[in-house]
Design an enzyme around this catalytic site. Structure first.
Site, mmCIF file in Angstrom:
data_model
loop_
_atom_site.group_PDB
_atom_site.id
_atom_site.type_symbol
_atom_site.label_atom_id
_atom_site.label_comp_id
_atom_site.label_asym_id
_atom_site.label_seq_id
_atom_site.Cartn_x
_atom_site.Cartn_y
_atom_site.Cartn_z
ATOM 1 C CB SER A 123 -10.423 -24.458 -8.358
ATOM 2 O OG SER A 123 -10.831 -25.454 -9.265
ATOM 3 C CE LYS A 149 -9.491 -24.275 -12.279
ATOM 4 N NZ LYS A 149 -8.043 -24.481 -12.426
ATOM 5 C CE LYS A 151 -11.437 -28.050 -11.980
ATOM 6 N NZ LYS A 151 -10.174 -28.191 -12.708
ATOM 7 C CG ASP A 176 -9.883 -26.158 -15.527
ATOM 8 O OD1 ASP A 176 -9.641 -26.569 -16.672
ATOM 9 O OD2 ASP A 176 -9.192 -26.474 -14.533
ATOM 10 C CD GLU A 201 -6.922 -23.876 -15.763
ATOM 11 O OE1 GLU A 201 -7.800 -23.402 -15.017
ATOM 12 O OE2 GLU A 201 -5.920 -24.462 -15.332
ATOM 13 C CG ASP A 226 -3.506 -27.010 -15.942
ATOM 14 O OD1 ASP A 226 -2.340 -27.294 -15.626
ATOM 15 O OD2 ASP A 226 -4.486 -27.374 -15.250
ATOM 16 C CE LYS A 250 -2.656 -27.026 -12.069
ATOM 17 N NZ LYS A 250 -3.549 -28.076 -12.627
ATOM 18 N N GLY A 278 -3.206 -25.282 -8.914
ATOM 19 C CA GLY A 278 -3.146 -26.150 -7.738
ATOM 20 C C GLY A 278 -3.546 -27.555 -8.104
HETATM 21 O O1 NPG Z 1 -7.445 -25.757 -5.537
HETATM 22 O O2 NPG Z 1 -5.781 -27.162 -5.726
HETATM 23 C C1 NPG Z 1 -6.888 -26.708 -6.066
HETATM 24 C C2 NPG Z 1 -7.582 -27.358 -7.215
HETATM 25 C C3 NPG Z 1 -7.333 -26.601 -8.468
HETATM 26 O O3 NPG Z 1 -8.916 -27.129 -10.142
HETATM 27 C C4 NPG Z 1 -7.844 -27.347 -9.652
HETATM 28 N N1 NPG Z 1 -7.018 -28.266 -10.126
HETATM 29 O O4 NPG Z 1 -7.166 -28.981 -13.551
HETATM 30 O O5 NPG Z 1 -6.295 -27.380 -12.437
HETATM 31 C C5 NPG Z 1 -6.890 -28.453 -12.479
HETATM 32 C C6 NPG Z 1 -7.445 -29.047 -11.230
HETATM 33 C C7 NPG Z 1 -7.252 -30.475 -10.892
HETATM 34 C C8 NPG Z 1 -7.519 -30.884 -9.624
HETATM 35 C C9 NPG Z 1 -6.850 -31.384 -11.790
HETATM 36 C C10 NPG Z 1 -7.392 -32.191 -9.255
HETATM 37 C C11 NPG Z 1 -6.694 -32.696 -11.424
HETATM 38 C C12 NPG Z 1 -6.976 -33.091 -10.169
#
Ligand code: NPG
Length: 354
Positions: A123, A149, A151, A176, A201, A226, A250, A278
């Site tokens: 991500s 992925k 953002k 996402d 997402e 999510d 999660k 994650g």
């Molecule tokens: O690789 O753990 C990882 C990050 C995955 O993008 C990721 N998490 O919205 O899913 C999410 C996002 C996130 C990360 C959301 C940090 C909030 C804080």
């Protein structure tokens, strides 16, 4: 723990993770859990500090000294605590680890896992320019990640994704939004249909199931929920009204592994693909995610990258490594990795014992 590089999403930027861990001790064994709450209430209303308060004021005093056979015996402990699934999950997951270690089996086999390695992706946070994003994607593909992925947020979406798709025509790609849009953005979100994304997402608000259903009826790209899915009831609602076609599970967001498993089972029953998300976890939370992702319904790659994607040094040994687009599921007792107590002693800023 300082992230190797800052991670930016539509709601803000993280430089560090204030990792809240729970260790449960019984009969000479220690089970570990990690709370995934953020530093600020941007992703969820829970934060490291609200979880600390719920855990230390309410949950842990009830757990200490209790006689329990399995993680399901924790249910009475949670009575009278509405919400706060991230705080609850930290204890519930520690109890699963403890139980697996007491029985002498891996956590993955105790939860019903069937795989010895799980497909994973990476991500990538918002980047300052398209060039920077392309470079990041190329580097991760080179490292062996097979699903990307990215953002997105208004202003950094359609054009950015079109450029990425042109540069990487065959890479499994998903976006996402972390709730950055509303139904008014429908024309823009429809444009994504031309890009062959595996999913978008959480495009809309965390509590807006109805508009997600309306949006899914209008766009071809599968919606994955999510933030909206905090329990099996939320999943059941989303399924019933067609608010999504994919669910990100999660365990740390849904109150722990039992709830995660229940959502998985419901989705398998309804042919809805799931994958494991994650929350920039340390190796402890990552080990729990890997165990969960070994269940049969987790058919899409997870946001479970190698330890070094996040940390210069992880707090478990061995660290999680990438192997041909997958991460191995530890086979030792419980979470199957050792917690580096030397690092915990050095890095801990607050501790409470019960
Ligand atoms: O690789 O753990 C990882 C990050 C995955 O993008 C990721 N998490 O919205 O899913 C999410 C996002 C996130 C990360 C959301 C940090 C909030 C804080």
């Amino acid at each position: 723990m300082r992230l190797r590089e800052p991670f930016e999403v539509s709601t803000g930027i993280s430089h560090d993770r204030r990792v809240l861990l729970v260790a449960l001790h019984a009969e000479g064994i220690t089970g570990w859990g990690e709370c995934v709450a953020g530093e600020t209430p941007a992703y969820s209303y829970e934060t490291t500090d609200t979880a600390w308060s719920i855990l230390t004021d309410l949950i842990l005093p009830r757990v200490a000294g209790a006689v329990m056979e399995s993680s399901s015996d924790l249910l009475p402990v949670f009575e009278g605590i509405r919400g706060h699934p991230m705080a609850r999950a930290a204890v519930e997951m520690a109890a699963w680890d403890l139980e697996a270690k007491a029985v002498g089996c891996s956590l993955a086999s105790l939860v019903g896992g069937v795989r010895d390695s799980v497909p994973v992706g990476v991500s990538i946070g918002l980047q300052p320019t398209d060039e920077a994003l392309h470079r990041k994607v190329a580097d991760y593909l080179e490292e062996g990640y097979e699903r990307i992925k990215v953002k997105i947020k208004p202003g950094r979406d359609v054009r950015m994704l079109q450029g990425l798709r042109e540069r990487f025509p065959d890479v499994p790609l998903m976006a996402d939004a972390n709730s950055a849009y509303s139904l008014e953005d429908l024309p823009r979100l429809k444009e994504l249909d031309a890009l062959g994304l595996t999913m978008i997402e959480q495009p809309l608000a965390h509590d807006d199931y109805l508009d997600h259903a309306r949006l899914q009826a209008e766009i071809e790209t599968p919606i994955c929920l999510d933030e909206s899915i905090r329990s099996v009831r939320d999943a059941s609602l989303a399924l019933e009204i067609g608010a999504c076609r994919i669910i990100n599970i999660k365990p740390g967001r849904v109150g722990g592994l039992s709830s995660a498993k229940a959502i998985h089972d419901l989705c398998v029953e309804h042919d809805m693909p799931v994958w494991c998300g994650g929350m920039l976890e340390s190796g402890i939370g990552r080990a729990h995610n890997v165990a969960l992702a070994s269940l049969p319904g987790f058919t899409l790659p997870g946001d479970i990258s190698a330890s070094r994607r996040y940390w210069t040094e992880d707090i478990v040994t061995p660290e999680f490594v990438l192997d041909g687009g997958t991460v191995s599921v530890p086979s030792g007792p419980g979470i199957g990795v050792e917690v580096r107590e030397d690092l915990l002693d050095a890095w801990a800023v607050r501790q409470a014992d019960f």
